[in-house]
Design an enzyme around this catalytic site. Sequence first.
Site, PDB file in Angstrom:
ATOM      1  N   LYS A  35       0.832  -1.207   0.000  1.00  0.00           N
ATOM      2  CA  LYS A  35       0.000   0.000   0.000  1.00  0.00           C
ATOM      3  C   LYS A  35       0.869   1.262   0.000  1.00  0.00           C
ATOM      4  O   LYS A  35       2.081   1.190   0.276  1.00  0.00           O
ATOM      5  CB  LYS A  35      -0.922  -0.020   1.220  1.00  0.00           C
ATOM      6  N   TYR A 255      16.226  29.707   8.019  1.00  0.00           N
ATOM      7  CA  TYR A 255      15.010  30.425   8.424  1.00  0.00           C
ATOM      8  C   TYR A 255      14.923  30.562   9.936  1.00  0.00           C
ATOM      9  O   TYR A 255      15.138  29.604  10.676  1.00  0.00           O
ATOM     10  CB  TYR A 255      13.763  29.691   7.929  1.00  0.00           C
ATOM     11  N   MET A 303      12.488  24.374   1.771  1.00  0.00           N
ATOM     12  CA  MET A 303      11.702  23.573   0.828  1.00  0.00           C
ATOM     13  C   MET A 303      12.586  22.695  -0.053  1.00  0.00           C
ATOM     14  O   MET A 303      12.301  21.522  -0.255  1.00  0.00           O
ATOM     15  CB  MET A 303      10.830  24.478  -0.053  1.00  0.00           C
TER      16      MET A 303
END
Length: 365
Positions: A35, A255, A303
Site C-alpha cells: 500500500k 530560516y 523547501m
Amino acid sequence: MARPLTAYIDLAALRHNYQLACACAPESQTLAVMKADAYGHGALECARALSDLAPAFAVASIEEADRLRNGGITQPIALLEGFFNASELPRIAERNYWCVVHSQWQIEALANASLVRPITVWVKLDSGMHRLGFSLDEVEPTWHALGVMENVHQRHLMTHFASADLERSPQFVEQLEKARTVARRLDAPVSFANSPATLVHSEAHGAWNRPGIMLYGADPLERATKLSQQLKPVMTLETEVIALRTLGPGEPVGYGGRFKTARPSRIAVIACGYGDGYDRHAPDGTPVLVDGQRAPLAGRVSMDMMTVDVTDLPEVSVGARVTLWGNAATGEALHVDDVARHCETISYTLLTGVLPRVPRRYLTT
Ligand SMILES: *Cc1c(COP(=O)(O)O)cnc(C)c1O
C-alpha cells in the site's frame, strides 16, 4: 546530471527482506503489503521484483490494486479496507481481488451484488484496536451469514494489532487471546501478523502473515532483535553538497536563525528539503552522512535545501555525496529509524513521505 537528489531502491534488498519474513514464519504464507505506493518505494516495481516469490499482495484500495493488475501482476491482491463503495464489487470479482469486510453495510452490499464469480473475503475482527472490524459479538453471526452467501468463495478471519511492536504489551496479549478464541470457535484460517508480529510473535502467525514495513528494511520493533538486524535498507535517499560557506562564531543559519554557530564553522548546503518529503520538523543534530560520515543538520529544513555542519569534516567539498538515509557508498549506513527517532516520528512517515518529484532509480544487484 541535473538536480542530484535521487531515491535508489535496492530490489535485491527487498527480496532479501521478504525472504526473511518467510523464514520467520515457515508455516505461514506471506502476503507482501504494497500500500501507499509500497511505502514510497514504487508499488509496481516492487511487486514485479517479488512476483516470483510472493503468492499474494495487499494494498489499501482498488485503485492501488488496479495499478498492480494493469502492470501485469497476476497474483491475488487483498484490499485491506475492503471496498468503500458497493460499485467496486463487480471489479473485485472480475480481477480476483481478496476483500476485507469490516462493517455490516458491506455484508449487505455483498449479499445484493451480482457478480461473475464468488469472491474471497477476509472477515475483520476488532480484537481491541477499535479501528476497523466486527466486535466479538458481531463476528460470529457475520461469519455464518457469509458462509451461506452465493457471492462468497473462501472466508478468512483477520485482525490487526495496536501494540505488536512494544516489548511487553498487555494489549497485544489481550488482542491475540481474543482473536485466537474466535478463530478456534469458527475453525477459521487466520491472518493476524503485521511486521512486528511476523518478526517476534510466532504465536500470532497464521495461514497468512501481512508484513509491510519490514519488507522495506525498517525495523518495526521497539527494541531490535538479532533477526530484525538482518533487515537491509531498501531505499537510499541520496543527494550532494551544492555550496559551502565558512562562518564565524555566533552566526545564524537558515530560516528564523534557529541554529547559531558556536565556533568558526563550515556549513554545507545540500539539495533536499521538505518539498521533497524530508521532515521539516527535523531538529538541529539530526544525522546525515556526508562522504559516508555523520554530520549534524544545522538550521531549519527549507523547501529545496537544508544545511549541515561539516566543520569536523574538513575534506568535504562541493559535489560531496550526501546520504539522508540508507546505505552510503562508503562507510556506515544511516538507518531511516535513526533519522525518525531524531524527528520524533516513525520510519513509515519518512518513507511514504518521499514526494513524486524525487526520481526513483531501481537497482537489481
Ligand atoms: C499496513 C497494514 C499491515 C502492514 O503493517 P506493517 O506494520 O507495515 O507491517 C498489515 N495489516 C494491515 C491491515 C495493514 O493495514
